[in-house]
Design a protein around this motif. Structure first.
Motif, PDB file in Angstrom:
ATOM      1  N   SER A  25       0.502  -1.091   0.188  1.00 27.85           N
ATOM      2  CA  SER A  25       0.023  -0.303   0.267  1.00 27.85           C
ATOM      3  C   SER A  25       1.431   1.007  -0.032  1.00 27.85           C
ATOM      4  CB  SER A  25      -0.670   0.155   1.092  1.00 27.85           C
ATOM      5  OG  SER A  25       0.107  -0.031   2.713  1.00 27.85           O
ATOM      6  N   THR A  26       2.250   0.555   0.107  1.00 33.63           N
ATOM      7  CA  THR A  26       2.962   2.478   0.108  1.00 33.63           C
ATOM      8  C   THR A  26       3.815   2.437  -0.806  1.00 33.63           C
ATOM      9  OG1 THR A  26       4.830   1.406   2.041  1.00 33.63           O
ATOM     10  CG2 THR A  26       2.971   2.984   2.634  1.00 33.63           C
ATOM     11  N   PRO A  27       4.037   3.434  -1.757  1.00 38.58           N
ATOM     12  CA  PRO A  27       5.183   3.627  -2.274  1.00 38.58           C
ATOM     13  C   PRO A  27       6.293   2.978  -2.093  1.00 38.58           C
ATOM     14  CG  PRO A  27       3.512   5.913  -2.428  1.00 38.58           C
ATOM     15  CD  PRO A  27       3.824   5.325  -0.595  1.00 38.58           C
ATOM     16  N   THR A  28       7.361   3.268  -0.778  1.00 38.19           N
ATOM     17  CA  THR A  28       8.232   2.310  -0.459  1.00 38.19           C
ATOM     18  C   THR A  28       7.884   1.256  -0.935  1.00 38.19           C
ATOM     19  OG1 THR A  28       8.634   4.684   0.475  1.00 38.19           O
ATOM     20  CG2 THR A  28      10.394   2.727   0.347  1.00 38.19           C
ATOM     21  N   GLY A  29       7.114   0.416  -0.605  1.00 36.57           N
ATOM     22  CA  GLY A  29       6.489  -0.937  -0.280  1.00 36.57           C
ATOM     23  C   GLY A  29       6.574  -1.232  -2.024  1.00 36.57           C
ATOM     24  N   LEU A  30       5.561  -0.529  -2.443  1.00 36.29           N
ATOM     25  CA  LEU A  30       5.627  -1.583  -4.104  1.00 36.29           C
ATOM     26  C   LEU A  30       7.251  -1.423  -4.646  1.00 36.29           C
ATOM     27  CD1 LEU A  30       2.124   0.420  -4.183  1.00 36.29           C
ATOM     28  CD2 LEU A  30       2.396  -1.836  -4.997  1.00 36.29           C
ATOM     29  N   GLU A  31       7.585   0.136  -4.784  1.00 32.56           N
ATOM     30  CA  GLU A  31       8.899  -0.190  -5.128  1.00 32.56           C
ATOM     31  C   GLU A  31       9.908  -1.077  -5.196  1.00 32.56           C
ATOM     32  OE1 GLU A  31      10.628   3.274  -4.525  1.00 32.56           O
ATOM     33  OE2 GLU A  31       9.478   4.666  -5.369  1.00 32.56           O
ATOM     34  N   GLY A  32       9.508  -2.309  -3.829  1.00 33.71           N
ATOM     35  CA  GLY A  32      10.357  -2.558  -3.179  1.00 33.71           C
ATOM     36  C   GLY A  32       9.860  -4.278  -4.458  1.00 33.71           C
ATOM     37  N   TRP A  33       9.004  -4.186  -4.901  1.00 29.25           N
ATOM     38  CA  TRP A  33       8.382  -5.460  -5.833  1.00 29.25           C
ATOM     39  C   TRP A  33       8.107  -5.648  -7.419  1.00 29.25           C
ATOM     40  CZ3 TRP A  33       3.269  -7.355  -6.095  1.00 29.25           C
ATOM     41  CH2 TRP A  33       2.764  -7.115  -5.114  1.00 29.25           C
ATOM     42  N   PHE A  34       6.759  -4.063  -7.104  1.00 29.23           N
ATOM     43  CA  PHE A  34       6.176  -4.307  -7.939  1.00 29.23           C
ATOM     44  C   PHE A  34       6.414  -2.778  -9.321  1.00 29.23           C
ATOM     45  CE2 PHE A  34       1.919  -2.446  -9.472  1.00 29.23           C
ATOM     46  CZ  PHE A  34       1.572  -3.580 -10.588  1.00 29.23           C
ATOM     47  N   ALA A  35       7.339  -2.384  -8.631  1.00 25.23           N
ATOM     48  CA  ALA A  35       7.717  -1.481  -9.814  1.00 25.23           C
ATOM     49  C   ALA A  35       8.974  -1.022  -9.335  1.00 25.23           C
ATOM     50  CB  ALA A  35       6.837  -0.241 -10.149  1.00 25.23           C
ATOM     51  N   ASP A  36       9.701  -0.378 -10.557  1.00 21.52           N
ATOM     52  CA  ASP A  36      11.091   0.192 -10.364  1.00 21.52           C
ATOM     53  C   ASP A  36      10.803   1.887  -9.217  1.00 21.52           C
ATOM     54  OD1 ASP A  36      12.103  -2.133 -11.645  1.00 21.52           O
ATOM     55  OD2 ASP A  36      12.223  -0.730 -13.738  1.00 21.52           O
ATOM     56  N   LYS A  37      10.096   2.117  -9.611  1.00 22.89           N
ATOM     57  CA  LYS A  37       8.995   3.320  -9.151  1.00 22.89           C
ATOM     58  C   LYS A  37       8.361   3.741  -8.712  1.00 22.89           C
ATOM     59  CE  LYS A  37      11.044   8.485  -8.917  1.00 22.89           C
ATOM     60  NZ  LYS A  37      10.693   9.131  -8.504  1.00 22.89           N
ATOM     61  N   VAL A  38       8.113   4.313  -7.522  1.00 18.96           N
ATOM     62  CA  VAL A  38       6.352   4.692  -7.900  1.00 18.96           C
ATOM     63  C   VAL A  38       5.901   5.841  -6.846  1.00 18.96           C
ATOM     64  CG1 VAL A  38       4.062   3.771  -5.947  1.00 18.96           C
ATOM     65  CG2 VAL A  38       5.520   2.438  -6.908  1.00 18.96           C
ATOM     66  N   ASP A  39       4.982   6.800  -7.731  1.00 19.66           N
ATOM     67  CA  ASP A  39       5.242   8.257  -7.099  1.00 19.66           C
ATOM     68  C   ASP A  39       3.585   8.223  -6.397  1.00 19.66           C
ATOM     69  OD1 ASP A  39       7.306   9.643  -7.101  1.00 19.66           O
ATOM     70  OD2 ASP A  39       7.175  10.093  -9.450  1.00 19.66           O
ATOM     71  N   SER A  40       3.845   8.400  -5.141  1.00 18.28           N
ATOM     72  CA  SER A  40       1.935   8.635  -5.413  1.00 18.28           C
ATOM     73  C   SER A  40       1.161  10.468  -4.916  1.00 18.28           C
ATOM     74  CB  SER A  40       1.873   8.204  -4.183  1.00 18.28           C
ATOM     75  OG  SER A  40       0.590   7.636  -3.678  1.00 18.28           O
ATOM     76  N   ASP A  41       0.862  10.468  -5.451  1.00 17.11           N
ATOM     77  CA  ASP A  41      -0.195  12.102  -5.042  1.00 17.11           C
ATOM     78  C   ASP A  41      -1.335  11.612  -4.459  1.00 17.11           C
ATOM     79  OD1 ASP A  41      -0.744  14.821  -5.528  1.00 17.11           O
ATOM     80  OD2 ASP A  41      -1.465  15.048  -7.790  1.00 17.11           O
ATOM     81  N   GLU A 116       3.230 -14.152 -10.433  1.00 15.93           N
ATOM     82  CA  GLU A 116       4.092 -15.506 -10.005  1.00 15.93           C
ATOM     83  C   GLU A 116       5.359 -14.871  -9.494  1.00 15.93           C
ATOM     84  OE1 GLU A 116       3.236 -19.149 -11.489  1.00 15.93           O
ATOM     85  OE2 GLU A 116       1.537 -18.896 -11.071  1.00 15.93           O
ATOM     86  N   SER A 117       5.897 -13.825 -10.922  1.00 20.59           N
ATOM     87  CA  SER A 117       7.210 -13.097 -10.686  1.00 20.59           C
ATOM     88  C   SER A 117       7.556 -12.498  -9.645  1.00 20.59           C
ATOM     89  CB  SER A 117       7.560 -12.697 -12.128  1.00 20.59           C
ATOM     90  OG  SER A 117       9.130 -12.190 -12.167  1.00 20.59           O
ATOM     91  N   GLN A 118       6.145 -11.659  -9.347  1.00 15.99           N
ATOM     92  CA  GLN A 118       6.073 -10.309  -8.590  1.00 15.99           C
ATOM     93  C   GLN A 118       5.915 -10.581  -7.021  1.00 15.99           C
ATOM     94  OE1 GLN A 118       7.260  -8.128 -11.595  1.00 15.99           O
ATOM     95  NE2 GLN A 118       5.823  -6.382 -10.298  1.00 15.99           N
ATOM     96  N   VAL A 119       5.352 -11.607  -6.806  1.00 13.57           N
ATOM     97  CA  VAL A 119       4.820 -12.609  -5.650  1.00 13.57           C
ATOM     98  C   VAL A 119       6.530 -12.851  -5.575  1.00 13.57           C
ATOM     99  CG1 VAL A 119       3.688 -13.883  -4.161  1.00 13.57           C
ATOM    100  CG2 VAL A 119       2.807 -12.410  -5.420  1.00 13.57           C
ATOM    101  N   GLU A 120       7.110 -13.261  -6.307  1.00 13.25           N
ATOM    102  CA  GLU A 120       8.633 -14.555  -5.414  1.00 13.25           C
ATOM    103  C   GLU A 120       9.569 -13.367  -5.289  1.00 13.25           C
ATOM    104  OE1 GLU A 120      10.008 -17.502  -5.056  1.00 13.25           O
ATOM    105  OE2 GLU A 120       8.360 -17.446  -5.561  1.00 13.25           O
TER     106      GLU A 120
END
Length: 128
Positions: A25-41, A116-120
């Motif tokens: 749920s947080t940009p920092t958390g999502l950057e760890g596994w879902f995307a390379d960079k996440v910005d939230s506004d 599956e790759s993302q969750v790994e």
């Protein structure tokens, strides 16, 4: 082409709901596994992959320590979304990450492989 709702479940060796909630749920958390960079506004989240790929989504629903639901802004169907939901397995006391997403009928297999790759990556990053 008809699109299908896809529901996936992943048992995580996680006992900390705050670590898992932060990861989904947080940009920092999502950057760890879902995307390379996440910005939230506020309710708009922009995801970046590599140097050129970028997609924005709006948070359309959220309940703390339960789920977060996003809708891609470039998606033509207002009914489609992707949701990351955490539930607790009463049997093992581990958390289950439930993912709901949509894909064309002939792309469901690819979507499953991608998640599956993302969750790994999530498991490695957070030690689940």
């Amino acid at each position: 082409m008809e699109r299908k709702k896809v529901h996936l479940e992943y048992l995580l060796n996680a006992t900390s709901k705050s670590i898992l909630w932060s990861a989904i749920s947080t940009p920092t958390g999502l950057e760890g596994w879902f995307a390379d960079k996440v910005d939230s506004d506020d309710r708009t989240v922009t995801f970046y992959w590599g140097k050129t790929e970028k997609r924005s989504a709006e948070i359309i629903a959220m309940r703390s320590y339960s789920f977060i639901r996003f809708r891609w802004l470039d998606n033509e169907s207002p009914r489609e979304y992707f949701e990351l939901k955490m539930t607790n397995s009463e049997l093992t006391n581990d958390f289950v990450l439930e993912i709901t997403d949509f894909a064309a009928a002939d792309e469901v297999g690819d979507l499953r492989e991608l998640w599956e790759s993302q969750v790994e990556t999530l498991r490695r990053t957070c030690g689940f």
